[in-house]
Design a protein around this motif. Structure first.
Motif, PDB file in Angstrom:
ATOM      1  N   CYS A 230      86.793  11.477   1.982  1.00  0.00           N
ATOM      2  CA  CYS A 230      87.490  10.722   1.313  1.00  0.00           C
ATOM      3  C   CYS A 230      86.847   9.690   0.386  1.00  0.00           C
ATOM      4  CB  CYS A 230      89.059  10.968   1.586  1.00  0.00           C
ATOM      5  SG  CYS A 230      89.233  12.824   1.543  1.00  0.00           S
ATOM      6  N   LYS A 231      87.351   8.814  -0.186  1.00  0.00           N
ATOM      7  CA  LYS A 231      86.351   7.795  -0.478  1.00  0.00           C
ATOM      8  C   LYS A 231      87.773   7.122  -1.101  1.00  0.00           C
ATOM      9  CE  LYS A 231      84.713   4.814  -4.419  1.00  0.00           C
ATOM     10  NZ  LYS A 231      83.285   3.591  -3.690  1.00  0.00           N
ATOM     11  N   ARG A 232      88.021   5.494  -0.132  1.00  0.00           N
ATOM     12  CA  ARG A 232      89.169   4.882   0.337  1.00  0.00           C
ATOM     13  C   ARG A 232      89.835   3.807  -1.145  1.00  0.00           C
ATOM     14  NH1 ARG A 232      86.770   6.548   4.956  1.00  0.00           N
ATOM     15  NH2 ARG A 232      86.245   4.306   5.414  1.00  0.00           N
ATOM     16  N   PRO A 233      89.883   3.253  -1.030  1.00  0.00           N
ATOM     17  CA  PRO A 233      91.392   3.418  -0.618  1.00  0.00           C
ATOM     18  C   PRO A 233      91.914   4.366  -2.302  1.00  0.00           C
ATOM     19  CG  PRO A 233      91.718   1.807  -1.375  1.00  0.00           C
ATOM     20  CD  PRO A 233      90.510   1.414  -1.527  1.00  0.00           C
ATOM     21  N   LEU A 234      92.392   5.355  -2.062  1.00  0.00           N
ATOM     22  CA  LEU A 234      93.387   6.391  -3.042  1.00  0.00           C
ATOM     23  C   LEU A 234      94.494   5.925  -3.213  1.00  0.00           C
ATOM     24  CD1 LEU A 234      92.379  10.129  -1.912  1.00  0.00           C
ATOM     25  CD2 LEU A 234      91.285   9.017  -3.087  1.00  0.00           C
ATOM     26  N   VAL A 235      94.816   5.554  -4.508  1.00  0.00           N
ATOM     27  CA  VAL A 235      96.657   5.902  -5.094  1.00  0.00           C
ATOM     28  C   VAL A 235      96.556   6.336  -6.333  1.00  0.00           C
ATOM     29  CG1 VAL A 235      97.213   3.016  -5.875  1.00  0.00           C
ATOM     30  CG2 VAL A 235      95.118   3.106  -4.931  1.00  0.00           C
ATOM     31  N   ILE A 236      98.354   6.803  -5.593  1.00  0.00           N
ATOM     32  CA  ILE A 236      98.507   7.917  -6.663  1.00  0.00           C
ATOM     33  C   ILE A 236      99.692   7.313  -7.327  1.00  0.00           C
ATOM     34  CG2 ILE A 236      99.296   9.737  -7.165  1.00  0.00           C
ATOM     35  CD1 ILE A 236      96.484   8.585  -4.210  1.00  0.00           C
ATOM     36  N   ASP A 237     100.284   7.148  -8.581  1.00  0.00           N
ATOM     37  CA  ASP A 237     101.530   6.453  -9.114  1.00  0.00           C
ATOM     38  C   ASP A 237     102.262   8.281  -8.538  1.00  0.00           C
ATOM     39  OD1 ASP A 237     102.146   8.539 -10.924  1.00  0.00           O
ATOM     40  OD2 ASP A 237     101.995   7.373 -12.518  1.00  0.00           O
ATOM     41  N   SER A 238     103.609   7.565  -8.506  1.00  0.00           N
ATOM     42  CA  SER A 238     105.153   8.181  -7.562  1.00  0.00           C
ATOM     43  C   SER A 238     104.904   9.468  -8.322  1.00  0.00           C
ATOM     44  CB  SER A 238     106.161   7.429  -8.072  1.00  0.00           C
ATOM     45  OG  SER A 238     106.655   6.840  -8.871  1.00  0.00           O
ATOM     46  N   GLU A 239     104.484   9.354 -10.153  1.00  0.00           N
ATOM     47  CA  GLU A 239     104.734  10.735 -11.064  1.00  0.00           C
ATOM     48  C   GLU A 239     103.368  11.531 -11.230  1.00  0.00           C
ATOM     49  OE1 GLU A 239     105.918   8.188 -14.073  1.00  0.00           O
ATOM     50  OE2 GLU A 239     107.520   7.789 -13.481  1.00  0.00           O
ATOM     51  N   GLY A 240     102.677  10.882 -10.416  1.00  0.00           N
ATOM     52  CA  GLY A 240     101.206  11.440  -9.915  1.00  0.00           C
ATOM     53  C   GLY A 240     100.388  11.742 -11.398  1.00  0.00           C
ATOM     54  N   HIS A 241     100.670  10.641 -12.416  1.00  0.00           N
ATOM     55  CA  HIS A 241      99.514  10.599 -13.546  1.00  0.00           C
ATOM     56  C   HIS A 241      98.879   9.091 -13.877  1.00  0.00           C
ATOM     57  CE1 HIS A 241     102.159  12.647 -15.364  1.00  0.00           C
ATOM     58  NE2 HIS A 241     103.966  12.466 -15.658  1.00  0.00           N
ATOM     59  N   PHE A 242      98.683   9.231 -12.606  1.00  0.00           N
ATOM     60  CA  PHE A 242      97.853   7.611 -12.136  1.00  0.00           C
ATOM     61  C   PHE A 242      97.373   7.629 -11.023  1.00  0.00           C
ATOM     62  CE2 PHE A 242      96.047   3.364 -10.758  1.00  0.00           C
ATOM     63  CZ  PHE A 242      95.039   3.207 -11.286  1.00  0.00           C
ATOM     64  N   VAL A 243      96.119   8.147 -10.670  1.00  0.00           N
ATOM     65  CA  VAL A 243      95.016   8.266  -9.502  1.00  0.00           C
ATOM     66  C   VAL A 243      93.516   7.443  -9.662  1.00  0.00           C
ATOM     67  CG1 VAL A 243      93.691  10.340  -8.113  1.00  0.00           C
ATOM     68  CG2 VAL A 243      96.178  10.803  -9.766  1.00  0.00           C
ATOM     69  N   ALA A 244      93.791   6.510  -8.836  1.00  0.00           N
ATOM     70  CA  ALA A 244      92.329   5.695  -8.875  1.00  0.00           C
ATOM     71  C   ALA A 244      91.769   5.650  -7.574  1.00  0.00           C
ATOM     72  CB  ALA A 244      93.289   4.346  -8.524  1.00  0.00           C
ATOM     73  N   VAL A 245      90.756   6.239  -7.266  1.00  0.00           N
ATOM     74  CA  VAL A 245      89.742   6.437  -6.677  1.00  0.00           C
ATOM     75  C   VAL A 245      88.875   5.164  -5.671  1.00  0.00           C
ATOM     76  CG1 VAL A 245      88.145   7.866  -5.511  1.00  0.00           C
ATOM     77  CG2 VAL A 245      89.796   8.677  -7.494  1.00  0.00           C
ATOM     78  N   GLY A 246      88.998   4.338  -5.328  1.00  0.00           N
ATOM     79  CA  GLY A 246      88.366   2.985  -4.929  1.00  0.00           C
ATOM     80  C   GLY A 246      89.508   1.926  -5.248  1.00  0.00           C
ATOM     81  N   PHE A 247      88.524   0.690  -5.201  1.00  0.00           N
ATOM     82  CA  PHE A 247      88.958  -0.615  -5.191  1.00  0.00           C
ATOM     83  C   PHE A 247      88.441  -1.275  -6.393  1.00  0.00           C
ATOM     84  CE2 PHE A 247      89.911  -5.316  -4.960  1.00  0.00           C
ATOM     85  CZ  PHE A 247      91.287  -4.882  -5.815  1.00  0.00           C
ATOM     86  N   LYS A 248      88.941  -1.085  -7.998  1.00  0.00           N
ATOM     87  CA  LYS A 248      88.677  -1.249  -8.906  1.00  0.00           C
ATOM     88  C   LYS A 248      89.636  -2.234  -9.643  1.00  0.00           C
ATOM     89  CE  LYS A 248      86.461   3.180  -9.740  1.00  0.00           C
ATOM     90  NZ  LYS A 248      87.017   4.515  -9.146  1.00  0.00           N
ATOM     91  N   PRO A 249      89.186  -3.601  -9.151  1.00  0.00           N
ATOM     92  CA  PRO A 249      90.357  -4.758  -9.468  1.00  0.00           C
ATOM     93  C   PRO A 249      90.483  -4.556 -10.980  1.00  0.00           C
ATOM     94  CG  PRO A 249      88.733  -5.688  -7.640  1.00  0.00           C
ATOM     95  CD  PRO A 249      88.822  -4.393  -8.436  1.00  0.00           C
ATOM     96  N   ASP A 250      90.123  -4.362 -11.843  1.00  0.00           N
ATOM     97  CA  ASP A 250      89.460  -4.698 -13.971  1.00  0.00           C
ATOM     98  C   ASP A 250      90.332  -3.764 -14.022  1.00  0.00           C
ATOM     99  OD1 ASP A 250      88.930  -7.101 -13.956  1.00  0.00           O
ATOM    100  OD2 ASP A 250      86.699  -5.992 -14.717  1.00  0.00           O
ATOM    101  N   GLU A 251      90.569  -2.279 -13.559  1.00  0.00           N
ATOM    102  CA  GLU A 251      90.969  -1.043 -13.916  1.00  0.00           C
ATOM    103  C   GLU A 251      92.409  -1.264 -13.801  1.00  0.00           C
ATOM    104  OE1 GLU A 251      91.316   3.793 -12.636  1.00  0.00           O
ATOM    105  OE2 GLU A 251      89.900   2.591 -12.462  1.00  0.00           O
TER     106      GLU A 251
END
Length: 123
Positions: free
Chosen positions: A95-116
């Motif tokens: 798995c690409k990391r980090p994975l970041v998911i909000d508690s509601e599941g509406h935001f999912v980020a794959v990898g670290f992209k500071p601008d995003e």
């Protein structure tokens, strides 16, 4: 109410360390999950892929040893989505990391992209 995030990564991953430092610097609350000890399930990955609107292939760590040792650069293009999903869920190092998911599941980020992350997380 402050949103809380789930951050999934590897403790030795330099990108994950940068991402955690960024989250701390911006005062963003999160729960850490070690991808080796508690890897994402196929059901979780299915939900996150759907929510992210990204192709499943973006969830693979293409620069990792596990990816290279399985020759996935070639094999993945011929693999069914179902088989690729189960392979991804079978080994956290794929798995690409980090994975970041909000508690509601509406935001999912794959990898670290500071601008995003600034656009999406710093509202």
């Amino acid at each position: 109410m402050t949103k809380k995030y789930l951050v999934i990564g590897h403790p030795d991953c330099s990108t994950c360390k940068k991402a955690l430092a960024w989250l701390n610097q911006h005062g963003i609350e999160y729960t850490w999950r070690n991808i080796i000890e508690d890897r994402p399930t196929a059901a979780e990955l299915t939900q996150w892929i759907r929510e992210s609107n990204l192709p499943m292939r973006r969830f693979f760590n293409t620069s990792g040893q596990a990816y290279r040792s399985l020759n996935l650069a070639t094999e993945l293009s011929e693999m069914s989505d179902e088989k690729a999903l189960h392979l991804l869920a079978s080994d956290g190092m794929l798995c690409k990391r980090p994975l970041v998911i909000d508690s509601e599941g509406h935001f999912v980020a794959v990898g670290f992209k500071p601008d995003e992350w600034t656009t999406k997380l710093c509202k």
